[in-house]
Design a protein around this motif. Sequence first.
Motif, PDB file in Angstrom:
ATOM      1  N   CYS D 218      -7.569  13.876  -7.633  1.00  0.00           N
ATOM      2  CA  CYS D 218      -6.701  14.896  -7.787  1.00  0.00           C
ATOM      3  C   CYS D 218      -6.043  15.024  -8.954  1.00  0.00           C
ATOM      4  O   CYS D 218      -5.377  15.880  -9.320  1.00  0.00           O
ATOM      5  CB  CYS D 218      -5.871  15.428  -6.908  1.00  0.00           C
ATOM      6  SG  CYS D 218      -6.751  15.660  -5.158  1.00  0.00           S
ATOM      7  N   GLY D 219      -6.243  14.091  -9.828  1.00  0.00           N
ATOM      8  CA  GLY D 219      -5.358  13.784 -11.102  1.00  0.00           C
ATOM      9  C   GLY D 219      -3.980  13.623 -10.976  1.00  0.00           C
ATOM     10  O   GLY D 219      -3.090  13.634 -12.019  1.00  0.00           O
ATOM     11  N   VAL D 220      -3.405  13.153  -9.591  1.00  0.00           N
ATOM     12  CA  VAL D 220      -2.135  12.771  -9.690  1.00  0.00           C
ATOM     13  C   VAL D 220      -1.862  11.650  -9.229  1.00  0.00           C
ATOM     14  O   VAL D 220      -2.602  10.987  -8.424  1.00  0.00           O
ATOM     15  CB  VAL D 220      -1.182  13.944  -8.802  1.00  0.00           C
ATOM     16  CG1 VAL D 220      -1.588  15.404  -9.256  1.00  0.00           C
ATOM     17  CG2 VAL D 220      -1.995  13.871  -7.363  1.00  0.00           C
ATOM     18  N   PHE D 221      -0.591  11.096  -9.502  1.00  0.00           N
ATOM     19  CA  PHE D 221      -0.368   9.558  -8.973  1.00  0.00           C
ATOM     20  C   PHE D 221       0.382   9.628  -7.569  1.00  0.00           C
ATOM     21  O   PHE D 221       1.131  10.234  -7.272  1.00  0.00           O
ATOM     22  CB  PHE D 221       0.916   8.953  -9.585  1.00  0.00           C
ATOM     23  CG  PHE D 221       0.923   7.503  -9.390  1.00  0.00           C
ATOM     24  CD1 PHE D 221       0.195   6.653 -10.130  1.00  0.00           C
ATOM     25  CD2 PHE D 221       1.910   7.109  -8.841  1.00  0.00           C
ATOM     26  CE1 PHE D 221       0.295   5.317  -9.941  1.00  0.00           C
ATOM     27  CE2 PHE D 221       2.209   5.697  -8.430  1.00  0.00           C
ATOM     28  CZ  PHE D 221       1.188   4.889  -8.956  1.00  0.00           C
ATOM     29  N   GLU D 222      -0.714   8.983  -6.686  1.00  0.00           N
ATOM     30  CA  GLU D 222       0.092   8.721  -5.201  1.00  0.00           C
ATOM     31  C   GLU D 222       1.385   8.137  -5.158  1.00  0.00           C
ATOM     32  O   GLU D 222       1.394   7.142  -5.353  1.00  0.00           O
ATOM     33  CB  GLU D 222      -0.884   7.787  -4.387  1.00  0.00           C
ATOM     34  CG  GLU D 222      -0.927   7.617  -3.252  1.00  0.00           C
ATOM     35  CD  GLU D 222      -0.814   8.930  -2.242  1.00  0.00           C
ATOM     36  OE1 GLU D 222      -1.996   9.572  -2.268  1.00  0.00           O
ATOM     37  OE2 GLU D 222       0.149   9.341  -1.664  1.00  0.00           O
ATOM     38  N   ARG D 223       2.421   8.805  -4.759  1.00  0.00           N
ATOM     39  CA  ARG D 223       3.729   8.495  -4.998  1.00  0.00           C
ATOM     40  C   ARG D 223       4.201   7.332  -3.833  1.00  0.00           C
ATOM     41  O   ARG D 223       5.127   6.540  -4.054  1.00  0.00           O
ATOM     42  CB  ARG D 223       4.650   9.404  -5.290  1.00  0.00           C
ATOM     43  CG  ARG D 223       4.449  10.223  -6.377  1.00  0.00           C
ATOM     44  CD  ARG D 223       5.423  11.429  -6.470  1.00  0.00           C
ATOM     45  NE  ARG D 223       4.920  12.337  -5.508  1.00  0.00           N
ATOM     46  CZ  ARG D 223       4.884  13.698  -5.584  1.00  0.00           C
ATOM     47  NH1 ARG D 223       5.851  14.063  -6.522  1.00  0.00           N
ATOM     48  NH2 ARG D 223       4.298  14.630  -5.012  1.00  0.00           N
ATOM     49  N   ARG D 224       3.532   7.371  -2.729  1.00  0.00           N
ATOM     50  CA  ARG D 224       3.984   6.617  -1.652  1.00  0.00           C
ATOM     51  C   ARG D 224       2.882   5.544  -1.287  1.00  0.00           C
ATOM     52  O   ARG D 224       2.867   4.742  -0.144  1.00  0.00           O
ATOM     53  CB  ARG D 224       3.997   7.527  -0.269  1.00  0.00           C
ATOM     54  CG  ARG D 224       4.982   8.661  -0.413  1.00  0.00           C
ATOM     55  CD  ARG D 224       4.871   9.535   0.781  1.00  0.00           C
ATOM     56  NE  ARG D 224       5.674   9.026   1.981  1.00  0.00           N
ATOM     57  CZ  ARG D 224       5.840   9.632   3.173  1.00  0.00           C
ATOM     58  NH1 ARG D 224       5.356  10.754   3.470  1.00  0.00           N
ATOM     59  NH2 ARG D 224       6.260   8.747   4.220  1.00  0.00           N
ATOM     60  N   ILE D 225       2.501   4.933  -2.497  1.00  0.00           N
ATOM     61  CA  ILE D 225       1.274   3.994  -2.304  1.00  0.00           C
ATOM     62  C   ILE D 225       1.932   2.802  -1.734  1.00  0.00           C
ATOM     63  O   ILE D 225       1.272   2.144  -1.225  1.00  0.00           O
ATOM     64  CB  ILE D 225       0.986   3.674  -3.769  1.00  0.00           C
ATOM     65  CG1 ILE D 225      -0.324   2.712  -3.782  1.00  0.00           C
ATOM     66  CG2 ILE D 225       1.859   3.309  -4.895  1.00  0.00           C
ATOM     67  CD1 ILE D 225      -1.462   3.224  -3.013  1.00  0.00           C
ATOM     68  N   LYS D 226       3.253   2.361  -2.151  1.00  0.00           N
ATOM     69  CA  LYS D 226       3.687   1.136  -1.268  1.00  0.00           C
ATOM     70  C   LYS D 226       3.691   1.340   0.103  1.00  0.00           C
ATOM     71  O   LYS D 226       3.395   0.355   0.928  1.00  0.00           O
ATOM     72  CB  LYS D 226       5.349   0.934  -2.093  1.00  0.00           C
ATOM     73  CG  LYS D 226       5.148   0.091  -3.295  1.00  0.00           C
ATOM     74  CD  LYS D 226       4.531  -1.267  -2.855  1.00  0.00           C
ATOM     75  CE  LYS D 226       4.902  -2.486  -3.837  1.00  0.00           C
ATOM     76  NZ  LYS D 226       4.162  -3.541  -3.674  1.00  0.00           N
ATOM     77  N   GLU D 227       4.108   2.613   0.624  1.00  0.00           N
ATOM     78  CA  GLU D 227       3.956   2.532   2.051  1.00  0.00           C
ATOM     79  C   GLU D 227       3.004   2.601   2.763  1.00  0.00           C
ATOM     80  O   GLU D 227       2.937   2.101   3.766  1.00  0.00           O
ATOM     81  CB  GLU D 227       4.952   3.885   2.237  1.00  0.00           C
ATOM     82  CG  GLU D 227       6.456   4.001   2.143  1.00  0.00           C
ATOM     83  CD  GLU D 227       6.955   5.565   1.992  1.00  0.00           C
ATOM     84  OE1 GLU D 227       7.366   6.102   3.046  1.00  0.00           O
ATOM     85  OE2 GLU D 227       7.124   5.958   0.747  1.00  0.00           O
ATOM     86  N   ILE D 228       1.691   3.387   2.179  1.00  0.00           N
ATOM     87  CA  ILE D 228       0.652   3.255   2.272  1.00  0.00           C
ATOM     88  C   ILE D 228       0.082   1.552   2.491  1.00  0.00           C
ATOM     89  O   ILE D 228      -0.446   1.451   3.499  1.00  0.00           O
ATOM     90  CB  ILE D 228      -0.378   3.935   1.594  1.00  0.00           C
ATOM     91  CG1 ILE D 228       0.117   5.369   1.572  1.00  0.00           C
ATOM     92  CG2 ILE D 228      -1.811   4.032   1.854  1.00  0.00           C
ATOM     93  CD1 ILE D 228      -0.668   6.331   0.651  1.00  0.00           C
ATOM     94  N   ALA D 229       0.290   1.141   1.551  1.00  0.00           N
ATOM     95  CA  ALA D 229      -0.230  -0.286   1.446  1.00  0.00           C
ATOM     96  C   ALA D 229       0.371  -1.296   2.694  1.00  0.00           C
ATOM     97  O   ALA D 229      -0.148  -1.634   3.419  1.00  0.00           O
ATOM     98  CB  ALA D 229       0.049  -1.046   0.120  1.00  0.00           C
ATOM     99  N   GLU D 230       1.688  -0.948   2.956  1.00  0.00           N
ATOM    100  CA  GLU D 230       2.254  -1.547   4.055  1.00  0.00           C
ATOM    101  C   GLU D 230       1.778  -1.210   5.481  1.00  0.00           C
ATOM    102  O   GLU D 230       1.556  -1.834   6.270  1.00  0.00           O
ATOM    103  CB  GLU D 230       3.712  -1.253   4.011  1.00  0.00           C
ATOM    104  CG  GLU D 230       4.981  -2.454   3.833  1.00  0.00           C
ATOM    105  CD  GLU D 230       6.278  -1.815   4.137  1.00  0.00           C
ATOM    106  OE1 GLU D 230       6.630  -1.771   2.736  1.00  0.00           O
ATOM    107  OE2 GLU D 230       6.755  -1.343   4.917  1.00  0.00           O
ATOM    108  N   LEU D 231       1.561   0.212   5.601  1.00  0.00           N
ATOM    109  CA  LEU D 231       1.039   0.661   6.806  1.00  0.00           C
ATOM    110  C   LEU D 231      -0.284  -0.094   6.952  1.00  0.00           C
ATOM    111  O   LEU D 231      -0.486  -0.415   8.197  1.00  0.00           O
ATOM    112  CB  LEU D 231       0.860   2.119   6.667  1.00  0.00           C
ATOM    113  CG  LEU D 231       0.145   2.928   7.815  1.00  0.00           C
ATOM    114  CD1 LEU D 231       1.201   2.861   8.833  1.00  0.00           C
ATOM    115  CD2 LEU D 231      -0.185   4.232   7.276  1.00  0.00           C
TER     116      LEU D 231
END
Lengths: 452, 452, 486, 486
Positions: D218-231
């Motif tokens: 989508c051309g945008v930075f996934e801001r919650r990436i750290k949380e996703i990684a943790e999950l």
Amino acid sequence: MPFIPHTPSEIDQMLGAIGVDSIDQLFDEIPEALRIGELSAIPESMDEMEVSRLMQGRARRDGGALNFIGAGAYEHHIPAAVWQITTRGEFYSAYTPYQAEASQGTLQLIYEYQTMMAGLTAMDVSNASLYDGASALAEAILMAVRGNRKSKSRKVLVPGGVHPYYRDTAYAIVKNQNIELVEVPYSEVSGASELSAFDAYAGEDITAVVIQQPNFFGQFEAVDAITDWAHNNGSLVIGVCNPLALTLITPPGEWGQNGADIACGDGQPLGAPLSSGGPYYGYMCCTQKLVRQMPGRIVGRTVDLEGKQGFALTLQAREQHIRRSKATSNICTNQGLVVTASTIHMAIMGPKGLTRQAELSHANTQALADRVCQIDGVERVFEGASFHEVALRLPKPVAEVIDAMEDQGILAGYDLTQRYSELGDALLLCATETKTDDDLEQYAQALEQALA
Amino acid sequence: MPFIPHTPSEIDQMLGAIGVDSIDQLFDEIPEALRIGELSAIPESMDEMEVSRLMQGRARRDGGALNFIGAGAYEHHIPAAVWQITTRGEFYSAYTPYQAEASQGTLQLIYEYQTMMAGLTAMDVSNASLYDGASALAEAILMAVRGNRKSKSRKVLVPGGVHPYYRDTAYAIVKNQNIELVEVPYSEVSGASELSAFDAYAGEDITAVVIQQPNFFGQFEAVDAITDWAHNNGSLVIGVCNPLALTLITPPGEWGQNGADIACGDGQPLGAPLSSGGPYYGYMCCTQKLVRQMPGRIVGRTVDLEGKQGFALTLQAREQHIRRSKATSNICTNQGLVVTASTIHMAIMGPKGLTRQAELSHANTQALADRVCQIDGVERVFEGASFHEVALRLPKPVAEVIDAMEDQGILAGYDLTQRYSELGDALLLCATETKTDDDLEQYAQALEQALA
Amino acid sequence: MLIFEHAVEGRPSGAQYINGSQRDTQAENRIPEALRRRSSLNSIPEVSELQAVRHYTRLSQLNFSIDTQFYPLGSCTMKYNPRACNSLAMLPEFLGRHPLAPERHSQGYLETMYELQEMLKEVTGMRGVSLTPMAGAQGEFAGVAMIRAYHDARGDDERCEIICPDAAHGTNPATAIMCGYKVVEIPTKKDGDVDFEALKEVVGPKTAGIMLTNPSTCGVFERRIKEIAELVHDAGGLLYYDGANLNAILGKVRPGDMGFDVIHMNLHKTFSTPHGGGGPGAGAIGCSERLLPYMPIPVVGKEADSYRYLDQQDLPETIGRLSTFAGNAGVLLRAYIYMRMLGRVGMHRVAEFATLNANYLMVELEKRGFELAFPERRASHEFIVTLKREAKDYQMSAKAVAKRLLDKNYHAPTIYFPLHIPECLLIEPTETEAKEDLDGFVAAMVEILEEAQRDPDLVTQAPYTQPVRQLDDVKAARQLDLTYSA
Amino acid sequence: MLIFEHAVEGRPSGAQYINGSQRDTQAENRIPEALRRRSSLNSIPEVSELQAVRHYTRLSQLNFSIDTQFYPLGSCTMKYNPRACNSLAMLPEFLGRHPLAPERHSQGYLETMYELQEMLKEVTGMRGVSLTPMAGAQGEFAGVAMIRAYHDARGDDERCEIICPDAAHGTNPATAIMCGYKVVEIPTKKDGDVDFEALKEVVGPKTAGIMLTNPSTCGVFERRIKEIAELVHDAGGLLYYDGANLNAILGKVRPGDMGFDVIHMNLHKTFSTPHGGGGPGAGAIGCSERLLPYMPIPVVGKEADSYRYLDQQDLPETIGRLSTFAGNAGVLLRAYIYMRMLGRVGMHRVAEFATLNANYLMVELEKRGFELAFPERRASHEFIVTLKREAKDYQMSAKAVAKRLLDKNYHAPTIYFPLHIPECLLIEPTETEAKEDLDGFVAAMVEILEEAQRDPDLVTQAPYTQPVRQLDDVKAARQLDLTYSA
Ligand SMILES: Cc1ncc(COP(=O)(O)O)c(C=O)c1O
Ligand SMILES: Cc1ncc(COP(=O)(O)O)c(C=O)c1O
């Protein structure tokens, strides 16, 4: 049958259409006695693979050394893009742009080239190229003789510091037209011609004066003073310049009060590889006043039927195919493809890139000269500044030193004893931007050994 | 700033238009904690001249030897025109032809390529390429599993004479889909798989049978009998062929009664240089019946709004960008530029030129094998004909021989002990049309010395 | 758009900015202040590498060329330029060889040049060859200067005239003048041969030589060549052969055998080095025994198994040096490679198939109603159509046809040359074109004829499909605009 | 015209017909009669070399390309492909090196590949790199296969699902399937980020991993990436980074630091190897410590000062071999050369200027009235415009705009991807384009908008200036014509 596409049945059809029985019959107007059988001294055909291997082998024999020779042909970096675009079929395999509408690529490019060269030399106009630097000087002399209507002498002053091969060439080309080239001596101190040497000709009818800047030794001539002297004396001034050096030094259009009248030289440093001496190209620029005396092709901007901008060869009435025996020169084919490369080269390098090449070539050469002058018995031949060549005096015969250094994979420079024996054991070296600090040190050590 | 054209004032204008103070601010959505400072392990920038010198030096270290290695990558003559045209910007720097109207060059070329390959293999259709020969075999196996609806076993027979790296690759790619590759032994006499080795599976549900012709040893498989056996057994047949060999031998489309169902292999011998293993390309052809199971891009001829002929990617519903998880493969980027080269290569070489390459490669290899078999202790490993590779048994450890010959500037061949230790000290050699009689003799003498 | 219109001041020069040594080149600039450039370099555009690549790639696409079109430009020999010649001549070691590199470091190159000299001797029947002239016109200069040196050496200094046929290429008279001669023109007869009687009138003690090309620029073989040679030689003159194009005679007949004393050869025609949009070429010269001492230097000599340049010391009577170094080496390499690929048999075939193509095209055009300038004659490698009638009847001038052909994707033939044939097209298909392309050209010519009959304006206003319509040449010459300024 | 239409039976094959040895190859053909080809080779055309050169040179001119046009194709990273990379990767010794050449004869090449691995580790923050995958999709395959090998090695074989966002590139789900996984799709939120709540729902013991690209397609930075990684990590799954394009993050943020376990990189995007009209590419993978044992072979190892390929013996748990030899060497060389020219500072600048160009183009288009898909967000290296409104009001669909742009000499952006945004244009200008070209593109878009408002047909019927008008795709698929027959 390399490169011939005909099938046997096509050949038959074509012969039938013509109404002959054999291809041989097409030559029936040639007197029988003149017809030859076989070209027995021509070797048999090689296929592309074979000839590739042959040429690769020959190339390999000549490669591998580190080159410090300049003397009119300079090793410079050329961006890879330059020749990749230049050898595109549409540039490479086109003819001279006589059909302008089908040649706008080449024509616009030449117009851009003319603009770049006129700017670099600070002259009004440029042509589309001559053969090379030496023959361009010959053409410049012829042009000056045509252009200086007030002068009758056909006498041209040529300093001894002008590239000796340029002088040879100019002589060979102009001598049949009763033009006299008079050598002005150079100073063995400065390596340049003193103004006093010109003063010997003050008041004489001198058609033109040639000044090479920097000169063959890399030394600088007093261009402003000589230009003014010449103009005061009624002579035209022909400036011969390494175009890359013009990024650093005063361009001929700005010499003295009024600038040189004609500028010429070899375009090689601007995108042509060393390549055993050619193809390079001769550039030529001049003042607006002299444009109709210029030899060679010139491209002009114009408009089409609908008013759209386009480019075409112009002032063709100067040229041999129109004016025949009254043309400004016999030149026809020029060095178009090298000009194509050179134009792309200048565009890609940009003013900063070119200036950098010039600065580094200057700095490397001076640093190397400084370094080798620390070796016992090695010294600069001349006083004063030089561009990217330095004449060195050696404590041993130059030819021997060159030989010894070649054994170490280094081409040491140009042997000045060939043409300037009065300078003793002198060598002309050149270290362009292609040489690293390591290369310079390698040179210095090889020279030390060669002299040991 | 290599390759970035922005001037400071343009940067300011652009930042102003965006409404930020600095470029850094554009990264403000990235969590602070994740932002990095410097890529300290990346060396400093080299200019083009420096990197040229670096790479020339590295290239030189690896060059200069006479190559007799084949084993899946073959040194053949490639006309100079091929890559000069292929690297024209319009082919070189175009994307996948998704906008058909602005990509007719690439699209028509692929259509021509498909025609050439379908003809060469005697199959109905071809795709626009896969990555390389080994991965094409993997895709062919997946395709056969999809295509053979009657078979449930997902079992595929693969002779031991199939290129070992092809087998490795196919295994790595298909294993996660519960496909079983069953090795059919080759005969240590003929170097090919006897029909009897297949008969062991008669009546079993076998989804497909792979046949490589010529096989890894250069030996010929009994393609007609195996194809018929497979078809009688309800299996699809996948032919893996060196496409250059197909100028001389029966193409897969004509094997047995009905021909192979899928043909694939590496297009490298048709215009791709050895180049350390790539980029080459995998070709894949199949019967009309299987076309909708084919992976990869396919170009079709169609018409435009005005009825004019044109070309476009077609059957895209097979592909990942449309069908996503239901696609025939995940392949997206293929080996387009190498296909471009290969198509031009085939057109320039023509059928006679290609056939000649194949014939000479065969003749050179056989002559060299004959010659070296005169050396004491050197013998052919297998009986029967081979194409342009021959497995030789040596009286000394192969690795030692290879080393000794390398010291003489010769790459002696592929060390078969790496994958076929059962054959003893065996070496696979290959002498293509690029080798002269002198080269063969040089090889023979070097081998003699290495064995002495 | 011009490259300058893409330029922005301050654009970084990227990967081409050479890092170089650690030295501070500004500080170490030893050039005296007074000599330094003060004016700007703004005629050199500041563009990105991508912009330059894109600009010049696009520009190239605006050209016709042999690699994209049939190009039957008479007298220009637009044949296929084999790509192998390009890549082999550009091998890094060839590009890197300095012209003044020591000879023992140059044997690969010198051997090649020596062999090229030998092959050129064989195909021309000459005794010596010098490769140094950089194009045909410079070869002509060399040749005529050699004629002059010969007469001068003999003290035969009355000879001040060079004879040229009216059909001669413009470089011939222009060259004679450069060598300090007067030009005497002789007419061409109706059948294309030189007017022998007129020639007899002008040959005499003032005759330094005659410049001929045979087959002539009329596209026909000069049948009385032996008599002409005798006539001129008997009068003490020498014969110059304008061998710009040997395509018609290669392996069939040799200038040396016809009695010529000196010849130049355009390697960029016969031997297929590219024309490059105007050059470079190579105008090697060949000469007979008596002119050997005068050849331009350097020439490559062979001693035992090694090669070296022969210079002034070796050839003390040389006319001298015509280029800084030794001519257009890269062009010479291409010609050599091409000749090696042709080989003995291939040389013959060049002439055979160039002649076959020309004669076929000629008869096919004649069958469609076009008028030949020399209908009774065989074509050589080229032939002439005259549109005298069409120009009068339907304004279908040579120029109009040339422009309209561009619309049909054929390059125009040479027009209005030779000068004495009205509305002429000089057509040279070369041997590398296939029958289908010749047939296509005939069809295009017939189409144009039909168009002109139907609607003359359609033809006179052409082209329509090129990047520009017809250009205003008069404006170009009157309101000179030779450089861009912002 | 097709090349086959130039072919004539019996045409000689010229300089490419290899003379070879004196042996009679016909007589010495030892291939058994029964195995010999009997059918003709007439699908290989018999044309002259000139015809082939001319045909393919002309064909090339029909293409758009980076060297000729601005090409803002989102997700494709059409940046300048430096010509030096081409010429250096094609040095004769590199082209001539056999992939199985002995290692001591290959140190120049192997050293280069080793250094390339090291540089890729540094820019991604990964611990190991394998260069062998031949394109992005094969890199994805390698990565997901490594995830699978990891779980398998731990006996964790319940894990049968790979999670992908709906915006994922098609190769992601297709790859998961090839590795024997099921695909679980999660939606994208209005702001362009992944729907974290939806993700929570699907993550669990069946989760083998998740495939993300960040910035997303989508051309945008996934801001919650750290949380996703943790999950995902907490649930025992691994994180796959689709690094087709690193242009937005090079030197700014690293996938390894974000918590990803494995990544593929399209060297043919970020590192500027050419797209070649469809390929070849190179899809090198990088991985974290725990996936090191599973990397595809071969990998280049260094021992003391020498380099060698690490193979099955060295990496016994490898997922295996993915190409016959070691991937697309020529592409890898180009990427290496490019990276050396960029250097440390240049790497950062790629992301900075790719991002600057994208954001500038985005705001300029927005100012002219175009609707952004994610108006609240920064653009990464690319951004999305939706023509939902224009399509409804003036039939100005994404496809119509794409075609009309061609008439204005701009290549179209990517259209209809990602799938969930209607009538979208995914626009990626890259860092190598100058401001003037971005401005030109904006002007062209505004022109098209005006045209559509004035005369929708003008836009929907485009293009007009290309070699063909709009093509009939339906006919292409229904009446399959995939090969020529005379
Ligand atoms: C007959 C003839 N003579 C001489 C020349 C001059 O050759 P160049 O253009 O190489 O100087 C030409 C070429 O145009 C020519 O056709
Ligand atoms: C986001 C993304 N992922 C994966 C790929 C697949 O890469 P390749 O085409 O090299 O297989 C691409 C390229 O099209 C892409 O843009």
